[in-house]
Design an enzyme around this catalytic site. Structure first.
Site, mmCIF file in Angstrom:
data_model
loop_
_atom_site.group_PDB
_atom_site.id
_atom_site.type_symbol
_atom_site.label_atom_id
_atom_site.label_comp_id
_atom_site.label_asym_id
_atom_site.label_seq_id
_atom_site.Cartn_x
_atom_site.Cartn_y
_atom_site.Cartn_z
ATOM 1 N N LYS A 125 0.817 -1.216 0.000
ATOM 2 C CA LYS A 125 0.000 0.000 0.000
ATOM 3 C C LYS A 125 0.852 1.267 0.000
ATOM 4 O O LYS A 125 0.611 2.187 -0.777
ATOM 5 C CB LYS A 125 -0.927 0.021 1.222
ATOM 6 C CG LYS A 125 -1.993 -1.046 1.251
ATOM 7 C CD LYS A 125 -2.971 -0.827 2.388
ATOM 8 C CE LYS A 125 -2.366 -0.943 3.782
ATOM 9 N NZ LYS A 125 -1.855 -2.289 4.077
ATOM 10 N N ASN A 148 -3.460 6.233 5.753
ATOM 11 C CA ASN A 148 -2.728 5.268 6.572
ATOM 12 C C ASN A 148 -1.217 5.383 6.397
ATOM 13 O O ASN A 148 -0.451 4.768 7.120
ATOM 14 C CB ASN A 148 -3.181 3.849 6.191
ATOM 15 C CG ASN A 148 -2.726 2.801 7.178
ATOM 16 O OD1 ASN A 148 -3.000 2.900 8.364
ATOM 17 N ND2 ASN A 148 -2.016 1.792 6.690
ATOM 18 N N HIS A 195 -4.581 -9.248 10.205
ATOM 19 C CA HIS A 195 -5.545 -8.612 11.109
ATOM 20 C C HIS A 195 -6.745 -9.513 11.417
ATOM 21 O O HIS A 195 -7.850 -9.020 11.659
ATOM 22 C CB HIS A 195 -6.035 -7.286 10.533
ATOM 23 C CG HIS A 195 -4.955 -6.281 10.298
ATOM 24 N ND1 HIS A 195 -4.133 -5.825 11.305
ATOM 25 C CD2 HIS A 195 -4.538 -5.653 9.163
ATOM 26 C CE1 HIS A 195 -3.271 -4.947 10.807
ATOM 27 N NE2 HIS A 195 -3.495 -4.839 9.506
#
Length: 459
Positions: A125, A148, A195
């Site tokens: 990302k 983020n 996650h």
């Protein structure tokens, strides 16, 4: 856009980290009365959080570790930080009272005047977001970068204009609390287990990621990795126009590699962007990142020549396979951003052999076993650290690493000292933890910075 009326409204911000502080500051500028809750005591908060006191923010500390002492009745909105699970008791109570819950990303979106280009995925990302932003900058477009990636958008969104492109890295945690978020171009780079402690299972994780395109229309673009099966399957869900990218397959339409060149094919048009060997950042994972960035930029109107020029010069991001130093013929590499198994697999694939692998930290619910073949093939010694040190040791043992080549370190100085003692010319000392940093550090950035500083003391 300003789809939210905040003047005179009481708003509760949950979480006093970077995102929460930025949200609180922004809410004040919009005339809201802001309260901030964090489970830390007031004296443990950052200076930026403490400064909010002087700006009229009320701190709701000492209200119980889960906020049980907070009366939610006065609040018309809750802004939750990404690190706070929607399953947290305080947010569960807010939901039961039908108080809207959003995050800082949604807040920034609701007050933006520009268009969002958003990137998510388990890995890649930050590199893809930074690369995409650099392409827009080189094209002379008005551009903001954040999300983020460490730059809260709420602090920047006031600078947006109608023709601004807002390039945002967005995580599953941030996407969970979106409702109206609508990027004109959205990319999902890949989906591998991560996650799971937060989302419960892969279905929950994929559902959170999928919110990146949930509000798109048929005039928007959804950029998906054709080579990654879970990501490719999202083509059936998005309302946007699907643009696949692939480094393995020649596609009828999309962005792909053909005869060693990056190619864009769309509606009968075929453009060769540049030879893959001219991309500055190396590795198959970075080729995938480049393909996604090419798609996002080209479908937003950037000329292929500008894209090619940036791909030739862009040098990557800090903490992702970052070269630190070469000392006595030993390379030291900081991949502290390798916080999950798939990311570390990509790091291990980058170096053929003689790797001294440093790993461990807080496990996020995934199995480490997929690492075993690469550890067996490329790793000569393993240094395990943190809460998951025992699990990393088990991986090393299953891979056949001799017992005298496995070391459990007490802290990062011990790690670097041990590596310096055992490394010989030709070795690569690779910090790629496959774990989050939160057991011993505030962030992967802090972990990486400490590692780099310790390495530089060896010079």
């Amino acid at each position: 856009m300003e789809k939210l009326e905040l003047v005179g409204k009481q708003v509760l911000v949950v979480g006093a980290g970077l995102s929460g502080v930025s949200a609180a500051k922004f809410l004040l500028t919009k005339g809201a009365t802001v309260s901030l809750y964090d489970d830390k005591p007031k004296d443990a908060l950052s200076e930026a959080a403490k400064d909010l006191l002087l700006q009229g923010v009320t701190f709701l500390t000492g209200a119980g570790a889960d906020g049980t002492g907070i009366d939610l009745a006065p609040f018309s909105l809750v802004v939750a930080s990404p690190g706070v699970s929607l399953k947290a008791p305080l947010l569960q109570r807010a939901g039961a009272l039908e108080i809207p819950i959003i995050g800082e990303l949604e807040l920034a979106y609701l007050f933006s005047r520009g268009s969002f280009v958003a990137i998510t995925g388990t890995n890649g990302k930050t590199t893809t977001t930074s690369l995409t932003a650099e392409i827009f900058r080189a094209a002379g477009r008005k551009m903001l970068l954040g999300g983020n990636i460490g730059l809260p958008l709420a602090e920047q969104i006031a600078l947006s204009e109608a023709d601004t492109i807002i390039v945002a890295e967005v995580s599953s945690f941030q996407l969970e609390t979106t409702k109206e978020f609508h990027p004109i171009a959205a990319a999902v780079l890949n989906i591998t287990p991560d996650h799971l402690d937060r989302h419960g299972n892969m279905a929950g994780y994929i559902a959170a990621k999928s919110k990146i395109f949930a509000r798109q229309s048929k005039t928007d673009y959804t950029v998906l990795n054709y080579d990654d099966e879970p990501t490719r399957a999202l083509a059936e869900q998005t309302p946007g126009q699907v643009v696949f990218f692939s480094r393995k397959e020649i596609l009828d339409q999309g962005v792909y590699v053909e005869a060693g060149n990056i190619v864009i094919a769309w509606q009968g048009e075929k453009i060769s962007v540049l030879p893959c060997e001219e991309i500055y950042i190396k590795g198959n994972h970075n080729l995938e990142n480049a393909l996604a960035a090419v798609a996002l930029a080209w479908f937003c109107g950037v000329d292929a020549s500008v894209i090619a020029a940036v791909l030739r010069s862009f040098r990557g991001v800090v903490h992702r396979l970052e070269f630190v130093a070469e000392i006595n013929g030993v390379q030291y590499i900081n991949d502290s951003k390798g916080t999950n198994v798939d990311s570390t697999i990509k790091a291990l694939e980058t170096y053929p052999d003689h790797i001294i692998w440093i790993a461990g930290g807080r496990n996020k619910g995934a199995s480490f076993d997929p690492l075993i073949p690469l550890v067996r093939e490329r790793v000569s010694s393993v240094v395990a650290l943190g809460e998951s040190a025992g699990l990393i040791k088990e991986v090393a043992e299953k891979a056949g690493i001799p017992a005298d080549k496995i070391y459990q370190a007490k802290d990062l100085p011990d790690v670097v000292s041990h590596c310096h003692q055992i490394a010989v010319p030709g070795d690569v000392v690779l910090l790629s933890p496959a774990c989050a940093s939160w057991d011993m550090f505030r962030s992967y950035e802090e972990r990486g910075d400490i590692f780099k500083n310790l390495v530089h003391t060896l010079e």
